[in-house]
Design a protein around this motif. Structure first.
Motif, PDB file in Angstrom:
ATOM      1  N   ASP A 200      -6.108  -9.776  10.138  1.00  0.00           N
ATOM      2  CA  ASP A 200      -6.098  -8.575   9.719  1.00  0.00           C
ATOM      3  C   ASP A 200      -4.412  -8.254   9.644  1.00  0.00           C
ATOM      4  O   ASP A 200      -3.840  -7.221   9.991  1.00  0.00           O
ATOM      5  CB  ASP A 200      -6.646  -7.747  10.466  1.00  0.00           C
ATOM      6  N   ALA A 201      -3.665  -9.220   8.828  1.00  0.00           N
ATOM      7  CA  ALA A 201      -2.184  -9.071   8.738  1.00  0.00           C
ATOM      8  C   ALA A 201      -2.127  -7.691   8.146  1.00  0.00           C
ATOM      9  O   ALA A 201      -2.456  -7.166   7.186  1.00  0.00           O
ATOM     10  CB  ALA A 201      -1.709 -10.126   8.215  1.00  0.00           C
ATOM     11  N   TYR A 202      -0.888  -6.694   8.747  1.00  0.00           N
ATOM     12  CA  TYR A 202      -0.578  -5.745   8.016  1.00  0.00           C
ATOM     13  C   TYR A 202       0.937  -5.489   7.541  1.00  0.00           C
ATOM     14  O   TYR A 202       1.829  -5.940   8.443  1.00  0.00           O
ATOM     15  CB  TYR A 202      -0.931  -4.463   9.027  1.00  0.00           C
ATOM     16  N   TYR A 203       1.145  -5.154   6.377  1.00  0.00           N
ATOM     17  CA  TYR A 203       2.596  -5.102   6.007  1.00  0.00           C
ATOM     18  C   TYR A 203       2.639  -4.029   4.733  1.00  0.00           C
ATOM     19  O   TYR A 203       1.485  -3.691   4.165  1.00  0.00           O
ATOM     20  CB  TYR A 203       3.060  -6.424   5.118  1.00  0.00           C
ATOM     21  N   PRO A 204       3.848  -3.412   4.397  1.00  0.00           N
ATOM     22  CA  PRO A 204       3.800  -2.230   3.413  1.00  0.00           C
ATOM     23  C   PRO A 204       3.520  -2.890   2.043  1.00  0.00           C
ATOM     24  O   PRO A 204       3.722  -3.943   1.780  1.00  0.00           O
ATOM     25  CB  PRO A 204       5.113  -1.454   3.603  1.00  0.00           C
ATOM     26  N   SER A 205       3.042  -1.744   1.154  1.00  0.00           N
ATOM     27  CA  SER A 205       2.981  -2.185  -0.133  1.00  0.00           C
ATOM     28  C   SER A 205       4.012  -1.098  -0.866  1.00  0.00           C
ATOM     29  O   SER A 205       4.426  -0.197  -0.611  1.00  0.00           O
ATOM     30  CB  SER A 205       1.512  -1.597  -0.539  1.00  0.00           C
ATOM     31  N   GLY A 206       4.302  -1.699  -2.022  1.00  0.00           N
ATOM     32  CA  GLY A 206       5.434  -1.101  -2.749  1.00  0.00           C
ATOM     33  C   GLY A 206       4.925   0.159  -3.546  1.00  0.00           C
ATOM     34  O   GLY A 206       5.888   0.906  -4.043  1.00  0.00           O
ATOM     35  N   ASP A 207       3.726   0.207  -3.611  1.00  0.00           N
ATOM     36  CA  ASP A 207       3.225   1.737  -4.288  1.00  0.00           C
ATOM     37  C   ASP A 207       2.999   2.800  -3.127  1.00  0.00           C
ATOM     38  O   ASP A 207       2.503   3.922  -3.374  1.00  0.00           O
ATOM     39  CB  ASP A 207       2.108   1.344  -5.116  1.00  0.00           C
ATOM     40  N   GLN A 208       3.346   2.662  -1.893  1.00  0.00           N
ATOM     41  CA  GLN A 208       3.183   3.555  -0.815  1.00  0.00           C
ATOM     42  C   GLN A 208       4.250   4.379  -0.771  1.00  0.00           C
ATOM     43  O   GLN A 208       5.265   3.979  -0.837  1.00  0.00           O
ATOM     44  CB  GLN A 208       2.763   2.787   0.451  1.00  0.00           C
ATOM     45  N   PRO A 209       3.970   5.752  -0.359  1.00  0.00           N
ATOM     46  CA  PRO A 209       5.140   6.668  -0.305  1.00  0.00           C
ATOM     47  C   PRO A 209       5.758   6.368   1.159  1.00  0.00           C
ATOM     48  O   PRO A 209       5.121   6.777   2.219  1.00  0.00           O
ATOM     49  CB  PRO A 209       4.738   7.953  -0.421  1.00  0.00           C
ATOM     50  N   ILE A 210       6.929   5.677   1.316  1.00  0.00           N
ATOM     51  CA  ILE A 210       7.200   5.209   2.633  1.00  0.00           C
ATOM     52  C   ILE A 210       8.986   5.438   2.786  1.00  0.00           C
ATOM     53  O   ILE A 210       9.571   5.462   1.808  1.00  0.00           O
ATOM     54  CB  ILE A 210       7.010   3.877   3.047  1.00  0.00           C
ATOM     55  N   ILE A 211       9.297   5.577   4.139  1.00  0.00           N
ATOM     56  CA  ILE A 211      10.561   5.485   4.379  1.00  0.00           C
ATOM     57  C   ILE A 211      10.975   4.407   5.524  1.00  0.00           C
ATOM     58  O   ILE A 211      10.403   4.823   6.537  1.00  0.00           O
ATOM     59  CB  ILE A 211      11.083   6.681   4.613  1.00  0.00           C
ATOM     60  N   PRO A 212      11.368   3.418   5.521  1.00  0.00           N
ATOM     61  CA  PRO A 212      11.693   2.476   6.463  1.00  0.00           C
ATOM     62  C   PRO A 212      12.588   2.983   7.448  1.00  0.00           C
ATOM     63  O   PRO A 212      13.534   3.702   6.941  1.00  0.00           O
ATOM     64  CB  PRO A 212      12.278   1.016   5.902  1.00  0.00           C
ATOM     65  N   ILE A 213      12.129   2.760   8.700  1.00  0.00           N
ATOM     66  CA  ILE A 213      13.171   3.171   9.789  1.00  0.00           C
ATOM     67  C   ILE A 213      14.002   2.319  10.676  1.00  0.00           C
ATOM     68  O   ILE A 213      14.730   2.190  11.606  1.00  0.00           O
ATOM     69  CB  ILE A 213      12.327   4.250  10.825  1.00  0.00           C
TER      70      ILE A 213
END
Length: 307
Positions: A200-213
């Motif tokens: 169940d690997a989890y990583y961000p997607s380019g279409d998500q509204p995100i701000i890396p910290i």
């Protein structure tokens, strides 16, 4: 495995006039109106160009690692995606992802992939090429949603062998997550590499509204009112180390005691001085705007700080 790197820097570029072209791709447009496209010139070069919203060419550069034999005569044998600049992350930096089918669109067994990082401010340009001729050659998941503008002016890319990425006859690596998550600097030097082996690997997607910290964590702002501090968890090793996908979360509909048939929509978000903020609208069951609200949280633990 064949993989090539090239960098080109221009501090005070002179943008030449547009050359006559054999073909050009349909333009991809970013949020400020800049248009990006790929051109096959009469000089048998493959160029990347960017026009501003007024139609003036503000960037043009030959892809130096693509030779003339790899440029398709038929434009249908080339697909490209734009990872547009993100005002919260890398406001001047775009990434283009190209895939050129060397044996034609119908077969798709031999191809070239190219990543191109463009800084629209400094006009610096870097490329990374992957050439796939055998199933075990190295490739990457090439869609724009699989490439993520990341913390500190870097880029997240999922890579693996062609056999792995296109298992089951996939297209452009669709549905296959890859075997490595690589964080590249803009010049394609490697910041870090993580194995992808958890079920169940989890990583961000380019279409998500995100701000890396930081290198591994980011704030996620989903349109339906979900705000959360998330963490990349891709391997069994991560799980053994006790890493959790969700560090903290706030479902605005729940914490605001909004009726079940009402809806919430986040309209803006930001991070300043370790404080997370979001503005959101509340709509009734008929979709009518009832109220505008805002909220702040401590980035460390999600404690509400008031409006």
């Amino acid at each position: 495995m064949a993989c090539f790197l090239f960098s080109c820097k221009k501090d005070t570029p002179d943008v030449p006039e547009k050359k006559n072209e054999k073909w050009r791709t349909e333009a991809k447009t970013d949020s400020v109106g800049n248009q990006y496209y790929v051109v096959n010139t009469l000089d048998n070069t493959l160029e990347i160009r960017v026009d501003n919203k007024d139609g003036k060419t503000i960037f043009t550069e030959v892809c130096p690692t693509i030779d003339s034999t790899e440029i398709p005569e038929d434009m249908r044998n080339l697909i490209f995606y734009l990872v547009a600049p993100n005002r919260y992350v890398n406001s001047n930096n775009a990434t283009l992802s190209l895939k050129i089918f060397l044996d034609g669109f119908e077969l798709q067994k031999k191809y070239v992939q190219l990543l191109a990082n463009i800084d629209l401010d400094s006009k610096k340009f870097y490329t990374k090429k992957y050439k796939v001729e055998e199933p075990l050659d190295w490739a990457y998941v090439g869609r724009n949603v699989s490439l993520v503008q990341w913390y500190g002016n870097s880029l997240l890319v999922r890579e693996g062998t062609d056999k792995d990425l296109n298992r089951g006859g996939g297209f452009m690596g669709l549905g296959q997550r890859g075997t490595q998550l690589v964080c590249y600097e803009r010049d394609f030097s490697i910041r870090y590499t993580k194995d992808i082996d958890a079920s169940d690997a989890y990583y961000p997607s380019g279409d998500q509204p995100i701000i890396p910290i930081n290198n591994y964590e980011y704030m996620l702002f989903l349109n339906d009112g979900y705000v959360g501090r998330m963490q990349i968890v891709t391997s069994v090793e991560d799980k053994w180390a006790g890493k959790q996908v969700v560090i903290w979360r706030d479902n605005l509909k729940e914490t605001n005691n909004i009726p079940a048939d009402y809806s919430v929509k986040i309209t803006d978000y930001n991070i300043q001085n370790n404080v997370v903020s979001a503005s959101y609208n509340i709509y009734d069951e008929k979709g009518q705007l009832k109220e505008k609200r805002s909220r702040k949280w401590a980035i460390s633990n999600g404690m509400p700080l008031g409006s």
